[in-house]
Scaffold this motif. Sequence first.
Motif, mmCIF file in Angstrom:
data_model
loop_
_atom_site.group_PDB
_atom_site.id
_atom_site.type_symbol
_atom_site.label_atom_id
_atom_site.label_comp_id
_atom_site.label_asym_id
_atom_site.label_seq_id
_atom_site.Cartn_x
_atom_site.Cartn_y
_atom_site.Cartn_z
ATOM 1 N N LEU A 458 -20.399 -108.738 39.751
ATOM 2 C CA LEU A 458 -21.419 -109.283 40.454
ATOM 3 C C LEU A 458 -22.358 -108.431 41.070
ATOM 4 N N VAL A 459 -21.986 -107.220 41.634
ATOM 5 C CA VAL A 459 -22.754 -106.222 42.191
ATOM 6 C C VAL A 459 -23.466 -105.359 41.111
ATOM 7 N N ARG A 460 -23.027 -105.385 39.898
ATOM 8 C CA ARG A 460 -23.732 -104.482 38.844
ATOM 9 C C ARG A 460 -24.699 -105.525 38.424
ATOM 10 N N ARG A 461 -24.742 -107.039 38.295
ATOM 11 C CA ARG A 461 -25.551 -107.822 38.013
ATOM 12 C C ARG A 461 -26.818 -107.774 38.955
ATOM 13 N N GLU A 462 -26.312 -107.986 40.266
ATOM 14 C CA GLU A 462 -27.267 -108.285 41.269
ATOM 15 C C GLU A 462 -27.994 -106.879 41.791
ATOM 16 N N SER A 463 -27.365 -105.772 41.169
ATOM 17 C CA SER A 463 -28.220 -104.546 41.783
ATOM 18 C C SER A 463 -29.663 -104.436 40.951
ATOM 19 N N GLY A 464 -29.834 -104.673 39.735
ATOM 20 C CA GLY A 464 -30.846 -104.953 39.207
ATOM 21 C C GLY A 464 -31.468 -103.419 38.988
ATOM 22 N N ASP A 465 -32.701 -103.307 39.662
ATOM 23 C CA ASP A 465 -33.519 -102.134 39.657
ATOM 24 C C ASP A 465 -33.311 -101.344 41.062
ATOM 25 N N LYS A 466 -32.233 -101.643 41.618
ATOM 26 C CA LYS A 466 -32.037 -100.943 42.911
ATOM 27 C C LYS A 466 -31.736 -99.242 42.566
ATOM 28 N N ARG A 467 -32.673 -98.826 42.757
ATOM 29 C CA ARG A 467 -32.501 -97.028 42.386
ATOM 30 C C ARG A 467 -31.495 -96.472 43.097
ATOM 31 N N SER A 468 -31.081 -96.884 44.207
ATOM 32 C CA SER A 468 -30.157 -96.074 44.949
ATOM 33 C C SER A 468 -28.730 -96.332 44.218
ATOM 34 N N VAL A 469 -28.420 -97.555 43.720
ATOM 35 C CA VAL A 469 -27.290 -97.944 43.007
ATOM 36 C C VAL A 469 -27.273 -97.196 41.829
ATOM 37 N N ALA A 470 -28.558 -97.359 40.905
ATOM 38 C CA ALA A 470 -28.608 -96.722 39.645
ATOM 39 C C ALA A 470 -28.375 -95.376 39.527
ATOM 40 N N ARG A 471 -28.687 -94.660 40.824
ATOM 41 C CA ARG A 471 -28.585 -93.147 40.710
ATOM 42 C C ARG A 471 -26.987 -92.676 40.626
ATOM 43 N N GLY A 472 -26.168 -93.385 41.181
ATOM 44 C CA GLY A 472 -24.713 -93.119 41.206
ATOM 45 C C GLY A 472 -23.817 -94.045 40.259
ATOM 46 N N ALA A 473 -24.485 -94.586 39.220
ATOM 47 C CA ALA A 473 -24.168 -95.209 38.254
ATOM 48 C C ALA A 473 -22.843 -95.909 38.768
ATOM 49 N N ALA A 474 -21.574 -95.805 38.091
ATOM 50 C CA ALA A 474 -20.297 -96.363 38.195
ATOM 51 C C ALA A 474 -19.968 -96.194 39.503
ATOM 52 N N TYR A 475 -20.014 -95.162 40.239
ATOM 53 C CA TYR A 475 -19.724 -94.612 41.515
ATOM 54 C C TYR A 475 -20.332 -95.660 42.693
ATOM 55 N N ALA A 476 -21.628 -96.031 42.280
ATOM 56 C CA ALA A 476 -22.566 -96.796 43.348
ATOM 57 C C ALA A 476 -22.053 -98.295 43.096
ATOM 58 N N VAL A 477 -21.844 -98.529 41.998
ATOM 59 C CA VAL A 477 -21.203 -99.945 41.773
ATOM 60 C C VAL A 477 -19.796 -100.218 42.621
ATOM 61 N N ASN A 478 -19.135 -99.298 42.411
ATOM 62 C CA ASN A 478 -17.795 -99.500 42.701
ATOM 63 C C ASN A 478 -17.969 -99.295 44.305
ATOM 64 N N GLY A 479 -18.490 -98.402 44.807
ATOM 65 C CA GLY A 479 -18.523 -98.343 46.361
ATOM 66 C C GLY A 479 -19.200 -99.560 47.026
ATOM 67 N N ALA A 480 -20.393 -100.219 46.495
ATOM 68 C CA ALA A 480 -21.070 -101.262 47.085
ATOM 69 C C ALA A 480 -20.233 -102.720 46.760
ATOM 70 N N GLY A 481 -19.470 -102.334 45.584
ATOM 71 C CA GLY A 481 -18.394 -103.515 45.511
ATOM 72 C C GLY A 481 -17.224 -103.652 46.693
ATOM 73 N N LEU A 482 -16.701 -102.502 46.913
ATOM 74 C CA LEU A 482 -15.649 -102.267 48.063
ATOM 75 C C LEU A 482 -16.337 -103.007 49.432
ATOM 76 N N ALA A 483 -17.785 -102.475 49.321
ATOM 77 C CA ALA A 483 -18.140 -103.063 50.875
ATOM 78 C C ALA A 483 -18.310 -104.408 50.957
ATOM 79 N N VAL A 484 -18.790 -105.265 49.681
ATOM 80 C CA VAL A 484 -18.788 -106.410 49.562
ATOM 81 C C VAL A 484 -17.588 -106.973 49.894
#
Length: 588
Positions: A458-484
């Motif tokens: 879900l986080v990966r789909r919703e991140s879209g063009d969020k550059r801050s998430v894209a910068r960290g690739a898998a780590y960014a998705v993982n961290g944001a998902g845990l925060a969710v």
Amino acid sequence: MTRPANKENGITAPVAPPPAVGRLAAALSRLRAALGTVSYPLLLPSAEEAQRVGSALLAQIDDYLLPRLARLDAPLLVVVGGSTGAGKSTLVNSLIQETVTTAGVLRPTTRSPVLVAHPENLGWFEQPHLLPGLIRTVKTSDDPNSLQVIGARGIGPGVALLDAPDVDSVVDHNRKLAAQLLAAADLWLFVTTAARYADAVPWELLKTARLRGTVIALVLDRVPLDAAAEISAHLGEMLTQHDLGSAPLFVLPETELDARGLLPAPVIQPMQQWFAQLSADPQARDAVARQTLDGALAALVPAVEGLAEAADDQERAAQALDERVDGAYRTAKRTVRDGLEDGRLLRGEVLARWQEFVGTGELVRTLESRVGALRDKLVAAVTGRPEPSRNLRIALESQLVTLLRGVAADAAEQAYAAWQAFPAGEALLLPELKRASESLPSRADRMVRDWQKWVLDLVRRESGDKRSVARGAAYAVNGAGLAVMVAVFTSTAFIPTGLEVAVGAGTTVAAQKVLEAVFGDQAIRTLAARARTELVARFDELLDAEAERYTRQTAAVRREAEPGTLLRRAAAEVESARKDIALTGSGS
């Protein structure tokens, strides 16, 4: 009704039945199917009797009603029944002046039924028309499931005698078989003695036969000459009291048997003449067959109504048991929702791993006022700390599994106790139902892991063009998902009421700030709501599977919707068709 001249294999060619008979047979077949569909598995006061009556009706439909409807011109079946030692076998042998069935002092004498018919009618009885469940044989047999068919010219055409087991036999199978045979009779020749004529068991069967409309004749055997008038008068009074006063009654005096073991000719002659007249009069036989058939069909309605009421009892009891299970697991679901909203899951190990993930406890306390300045640091924490994120994910998984296992165990115990309070429920209980299923821990583990993966997707789909998430690739998705995931466990939906004091609430504030830094305020509300809804649905699915262990026990009652209605409708169709055909000429 006249018998056609053409015959094949000893069976008279069938007379084509009128269409009304076909409609009645079809309705009867539908009733039979309905009776076979409805069961009475729950331990209720009405269940045992319903099972007995239901089995008896099925047997009568198969053994007598459908075969007789198919051949109204078939020979008349006279079943000779009565109490132990009443002299049934001796009577049959004496009537045909030939020893065809065993008589003796050892009880039970008749181990398998013996049917005697004129050779002209043998073909009808050798084939499984009537009593299709009994194996035909021409030899004496001790097999209780066999029917010995014997030809004898001592009995006239159109009439057959069947020597049945004792109605009060000490052998359970004999009693059941006797009742089955009597239900298949066109005419029941009831034999009793001067010493046994007032016994309760035979009179219960006589009452059943009368209610069913079976034509009955009675034989009072072994009557002392000096007491014949008194006993005959008393028996006559009893017959009148039971609405059987018009039944033919033959009184046989106490006498010595002849050298062949038969009753003397003067004693048996009145009965022989009666059967000879019946054999010679097709219209009389037809009237007997139609009266018994019509009576048996009419008796189906009250009998089936009793079964329908028992089926209603089953349905109500099953519903009550299911409602108690539903209540126990509904409480479990409510506990899960409370656990996801009151912050209890954010304490202990989860809190420690969250603080490790985002920095320190001091960070949690200062995030609310320093979001702007710490944005870069937070993004770095989200996108670059794989080990703490793994620990946090495991801690979340453990808390959720522990919650599910706890509520499932409590629900199982509550449902078990609720069923124990009812005999119908207690009889269905299995020891393993008292606790959660053995597979629950592994299924819960898999469910939580699947949900975590769903959140990351879900986080990966919703991140879209969020550059801050894209910068960290898998780590960014993982961290944001845990925060969710962490943010799911609160009822405040990211709206803190002033400075949060509770540790759990403070942790949720931290999750909120991390996610707001990455996604923005409105997006995070939506993400958390969707994640919570999905998690609750998965919890519910697992708990429903646990509850199904109980409801499977009552599923047999629910195989057919409204079984009582099904039975009543089928019986009403039979009754309507019976009245249309007017077997006895009255239509009622």
